[in-house]
Enzyme design. Structure first.
Site, PDB file in Angstrom:
ATOM      1  N   TYR A   1       8.595 -36.491   7.797  1.00 21.04           N
ATOM      2  CA  TYR A   1       8.135 -37.840   7.444  1.00 21.04           C
ATOM      3  C   TYR A   1       7.044 -37.816   6.360  1.00 21.04           C
ATOM      4  O   TYR A   1       6.495 -38.877   6.024  1.00 21.04           O
ATOM      5  CB  TYR A   1       7.587 -38.548   8.696  1.00 21.04           C
ATOM      6  CG  TYR A   1       8.626 -38.741   9.781  1.00 21.04           C
ATOM      7  CD1 TYR A   1       9.490 -39.828   9.767  1.00 21.04           C
ATOM      8  CD2 TYR A   1       8.748 -37.829  10.826  1.00 21.04           C
ATOM      9  CE1 TYR A   1      10.449 -40.011  10.757  1.00 21.04           C
ATOM     10  CE2 TYR A   1       9.702 -37.993  11.830  1.00 21.04           C
ATOM     11  CZ  TYR A   1      10.552 -39.086  11.783  1.00 21.04           C
ATOM     12  OH  TYR A   1      11.502 -39.256  12.762  1.00 21.04           O
TER      13      TYR A   1
ATOM     14  N   ASP B   1       4.299 -28.847  19.203  1.00 19.18           N
ATOM     15  CA  ASP B   1       5.180 -30.005  19.240  1.00 19.18           C
ATOM     16  C   ASP B   1       4.462 -31.165  18.576  1.00 19.18           C
ATOM     17  O   ASP B   1       3.287 -31.421  18.859  1.00 19.18           O
ATOM     18  CB  ASP B   1       5.619 -30.367  20.669  1.00 19.18           C
ATOM     19  CG  ASP B   1       6.955 -31.099  20.639  1.00 19.18           C
ATOM     20  OD1 ASP B   1       7.916 -30.565  20.035  1.00 19.18           O
ATOM     21  OD2 ASP B   1       7.064 -32.208  21.191  1.00 19.18           O
TER      22      ASP B   1
ATOM     23  N   HIS C   1       8.934 -24.798   7.715  1.00 16.24           N
ATOM     24  CA  HIS C   1       7.803 -25.497   7.087  1.00 16.24           C
ATOM     25  C   HIS C   1       6.539 -25.342   7.948  1.00 16.24           C
ATOM     26  O   HIS C   1       5.451 -25.087   7.443  1.00 16.24           O
ATOM     27  CB  HIS C   1       8.115 -26.988   6.915  1.00 16.24           C
ATOM     28  CG  HIS C   1       9.352 -27.267   6.147  1.00 16.24           C
ATOM     29  ND1 HIS C   1       9.397 -27.269   4.776  1.00 16.24           N
ATOM     30  CD2 HIS C   1      10.608 -27.560   6.559  1.00 16.24           C
ATOM     31  CE1 HIS C   1      10.616 -27.555   4.366  1.00 16.24           C
ATOM     32  NE2 HIS C   1      11.378 -27.733   5.445  1.00 16.24           N
TER      33      HIS C   1
HETATM   34  P1  ITT Z   1      10.329 -26.549  16.460  1.00 23.29           P
HETATM   35  O1  ITT Z   1      10.544 -27.340  17.735  1.00 23.29           O
HETATM   36  O2  ITT Z   1      11.316 -25.446  16.268  1.00 23.29           O
HETATM   37  O3  ITT Z   1       8.900 -26.119  16.276  1.00 23.29           O
HETATM   38  P2  ITT Z   1      10.938 -29.111  15.169  1.00 23.29           P
HETATM   39  O4  ITT Z   1      11.205 -29.480  13.739  1.00 23.29           O
HETATM   40  O5  ITT Z   1      11.965 -29.479  16.206  1.00 23.29           O
HETATM   41  O6  ITT Z   1      10.605 -27.538  15.202  1.00 23.29           O
HETATM   42  P3  ITT Z   1       8.957 -30.870  16.412  1.00 23.29           P
HETATM   43  O7  ITT Z   1       9.876 -31.254  17.517  1.00 23.29           O
HETATM   44  O8  ITT Z   1       7.557 -30.525  16.738  1.00 23.29           O
HETATM   45  O9  ITT Z   1       9.532 -29.679  15.569  1.00 23.29           O
HETATM   46  O10 ITT Z   1       8.852 -31.999  15.299  1.00 23.29           O
HETATM   47  C1  ITT Z   1       9.565 -33.176  15.369  1.00 23.29           C
HETATM   48  C2  ITT Z   1       9.816 -33.737  14.002  1.00 23.29           C
HETATM   49  O11 ITT Z   1       8.616 -34.362  13.539  1.00 23.29           O
HETATM   50  C3  ITT Z   1      10.210 -32.759  12.907  1.00 23.29           C
HETATM   51  O12 ITT Z   1      11.582 -32.478  12.922  1.00 23.29           O
HETATM   52  C4  ITT Z   1       9.806 -33.540  11.674  1.00 23.29           C
HETATM   53  O13 ITT Z   1      10.788 -34.506  11.363  1.00 23.29           O
HETATM   54  C5  ITT Z   1       8.558 -34.271  12.139  1.00 23.29           C
HETATM   55  N1  ITT Z   1       7.352 -33.530  11.766  1.00 23.29           N
HETATM   56  C6  ITT Z   1       6.717 -32.560  12.471  1.00 23.29           C
HETATM   57  N2  ITT Z   1       5.625 -32.114  11.801  1.00 23.29           N
HETATM   58  C7  ITT Z   1       5.591 -32.827  10.646  1.00 23.29           C
HETATM   59  C8  ITT Z   1       4.745 -32.832   9.529  1.00 23.29           C
HETATM   60  O14 ITT Z   1       3.703 -32.004   9.432  1.00 23.29           O
HETATM   61  N3  ITT Z   1       5.004 -33.675   8.529  1.00 23.29           N
HETATM   62  C9  ITT Z   1       6.047 -34.528   8.587  1.00 23.29           C
HETATM   63  N4  ITT Z   1       6.926 -34.582   9.587  1.00 23.29           N
HETATM   64  C10 ITT Z   1       6.696 -33.735  10.623  1.00 23.29           C
END
Ligand code: ITT
Length: 188
Positions: free
Chosen positions: A150, A68, A11
């Protein structure tokens, strides 16, 4: 110009490609042979963005960046924050995370929250960080089926709909990630 985006989140990749895709060839971790999960053991978003970008740079020597992101909820003292991916379970279970967030906020009057994205860019071996923030509130129930994570619960300030009810273009125009990528464009 080619640049590696250090993410396993499809995404995020789609959102970033929509903004940067015509100027840069954005390649993925699997394109550069990294198939393992990058350990994210930092205490802050800044640290984790840096850990992910450095992991890729040390193995490939290629220009790269990592994102992140955390959801910071005021009544929960900034949680889930850096733990957003693993809030309810050990995996990336978006539905369970959203259920837990609604339960934690059930008796709270204040539903103020913000998304924060930190991007670490490594270019020619030099690292720089940029940030994007969007303020808003947590809805009483999930709405919409766009976006991810979220998004069905997050209503940005100035709107009455969640990110999941917006088109990808509408979300990108005001979101934490859209804003961080706009800052990234300025330094690229
Ligand atoms: P990478 O580390 O591989 O980039 P990840 O999904 O683990 O992917 P993050 O640790 O940055 O990424 O994100 C933590 C969580 O925050 C992610 O799993 C989502 O549940 C939420 N999140 C991140 N960006 C978001 C967005 O734009 N809209 C809604 N939820 C988001």
């Amino acid at each position: 110009m080619k640049i590696v985006f250090a993410t396993n989140n499809a995404h995020k990749l789609a959102e970033v490609r929509a903004v940067l895709g015509d100027k840069y060839e954005i390649v993925t971790l699997s394109d550069v042979g990294i198939i393992e999960d990058i350990p994210e053991d930092g205490a802050t978003l800044d640290e984790n963005a840096s850990i992910k970008a450095r992991y890729v740079y040390e193995r490939t020597g290629l220009d790269c960046f990592a994102d992140d992101t955390g959801l910071e909820v005021e009544a929960l003292g900034g949680a889930p924050g850096v733990h957003s991916a693993r809030y309810a379970t050990d995996g990336h279970d978006f539905a369970a995370n959203n259920r837990k967030l609604l339960a934690e906020l059930a008796d709270k009057a204040c539903r103020k929250a913000r998304f924060r994205t930190v991007i670490s860019l490594i270019r020619g071996g030099n690292e720089q960080q940029v940030e994007g923030i969007v303020e808003g509130r947590i809805a009483m129930q999930e709405a919409g089926c766009g976006g991810f994570g979220y998004d069905p619960l997050f209503i940005p300030d100035g709107f009455d709909v969640t990110f999941a009810e917006m088109s990808p273009e509408e979300k990108n125009a005001i979101s934490h990630r859209g804003r961080a990528v706009a800052e990234l464009v300025k330094i690229l």
